[in-house]
Write a protein that holds these residues in place. Sequence first.
Motif, PDB file in Angstrom:
ATOM      1  N   VAL A  76       0.845  -1.194   0.000  1.00 49.93           N
ATOM      2  CA  VAL A  76       0.000   0.000   0.000  1.00 49.93           C
ATOM      3  C   VAL A  76       0.880   1.244   0.000  1.00 49.93           C
ATOM      4  CG1 VAL A  76      -1.628   1.366   1.355  1.00 49.93           C
ATOM      5  CG2 VAL A  76      -1.978  -1.098   1.113  1.00 49.93           C
ATOM      6  N   ALA A  77       0.589   2.162  -0.908  1.00 50.46           N
ATOM      7  CA  ALA A  77       1.245   3.465  -0.941  1.00 50.46           C
ATOM      8  C   ALA A  77       0.145   4.519  -0.895  1.00 50.46           C
ATOM      9  CB  ALA A  77       2.076   3.619  -2.205  1.00 50.46           C
ATOM     10  N   ARG A  78       0.374   5.609  -0.149  1.00 49.68           N
ATOM     11  CA  ARG A  78      -0.669   6.621  -0.001  1.00 49.68           C
ATOM     12  C   ARG A  78      -0.050   8.011   0.022  1.00 49.68           C
ATOM     13  NH1 ARG A  78      -5.003   4.241   4.388  1.00 49.68           N
ATOM     14  NH2 ARG A  78      -6.162   6.046   3.637  1.00 49.68           N
ATOM     15  N   SER A  79      -0.792   8.951  -0.539  1.00 52.50           N
ATOM     16  CA  SER A  79      -0.443  10.371  -0.442  1.00 52.50           C
ATOM     17  C   SER A  79      -1.732  11.163  -0.623  1.00 52.50           C
ATOM     18  CB  SER A  79       0.583  10.767  -1.524  1.00 52.50           C
ATOM     19  OG  SER A  79       0.000  10.691  -2.815  1.00 52.50           O
ATOM     20  N   ILE A  89       7.062   7.076  -6.703  1.00 51.94           N
ATOM     21  CA  ILE A  89       7.389   6.353  -7.934  1.00 51.94           C
ATOM     22  C   ILE A  89       8.464   5.313  -7.653  1.00 51.94           C
ATOM     23  CG2 ILE A  89       8.400   6.585 -10.232  1.00 51.94           C
ATOM     24  CD1 ILE A  89       7.027   9.320 -10.417  1.00 51.94           C
ATOM     25  N   GLY A  90       9.463   5.684  -6.864  1.00 50.33           N
ATOM     26  CA  GLY A  90      10.504   4.726  -6.494  1.00 50.33           C
ATOM     27  C   GLY A  90       9.951   3.550  -5.705  1.00 50.33           C
ATOM     28  N   SER A  91       9.027   3.825  -4.798  1.00 46.08           N
ATOM     29  CA  SER A  91       8.426   2.755  -4.001  1.00 46.08           C
ATOM     30  C   SER A  91       7.616   1.801  -4.875  1.00 46.08           C
ATOM     31  CB  SER A  91       7.524   3.365  -2.921  1.00 46.08           C
ATOM     32  OG  SER A  91       8.269   4.172  -2.040  1.00 46.08           O
ATOM     33  N   ILE A  92       6.878   2.358  -5.826  1.00 49.96           N
ATOM     34  CA  ILE A  92       6.077   1.530  -6.736  1.00 49.96           C
ATOM     35  C   ILE A  92       6.990   0.685  -7.612  1.00 49.96           C
ATOM     36  CG2 ILE A  92       4.466   1.611  -8.679  1.00 49.96           C
ATOM     37  CD1 ILE A  92       3.257   4.144  -7.290  1.00 49.96           C
TER      38      ILE A  92
END
Length: 205
Positions: A76-79, A89-92
Amino acid sequence: MTATRDAQVSTPAAALSELISGNKRFVYGHPRYGHDVAQAAATAQGQKPHSLVFGCIDSRVPLEAIFDQSFGSICVARSGAHVLDRSLIGSINFAVTELGVALILVVGHKRCGAVHATVQALRDGATPGSDSGSVGYLVDQLAPAVHEVGLDDEDAAEKAIRKHVGRTAERLRENPDLAGEIAAGRVRVVGAVYDLDSGWVEFLD
């Protein structure tokens, strides 16, 4: 013990199907996962998630819950308003290249405060770049979707939410670090919008 992904959830289509099924379980009140410590311990030594879900920070949109996913199933990534920056973008990219996720799902939601605030700011005369603060960065990133809809549209904010989801998904599809995996069919990027009132997720692709 190393966590392994279910063999049936190894392709973009299978990953998307799992999230669709999980959302149905959530809406109908039949979740499969309760998020207890035993489930956490079972994946403590490794992970093999099938999807990365990128959504808003809104507290009303707990992504693991609305898709009824357990530990180790999704990253899960959130902003705010799922606005992309270099870190995200790096995390994805990491989730794709190092963890092997097959699906990237971009999830917007109705009545997104950041989008509504952007519409109001633009109607009040703010322009992208006019606010150098951190919140101003969100306005800058959301403004193109709002302008694509048009400030005169009385439903501009809700329409802009959908536009922004599409723009975010397209930006990820065009990312050079993801392009090869997408072209080979190993990864798919899909957009969606969550309905705060019903719990349903509408998949846009």
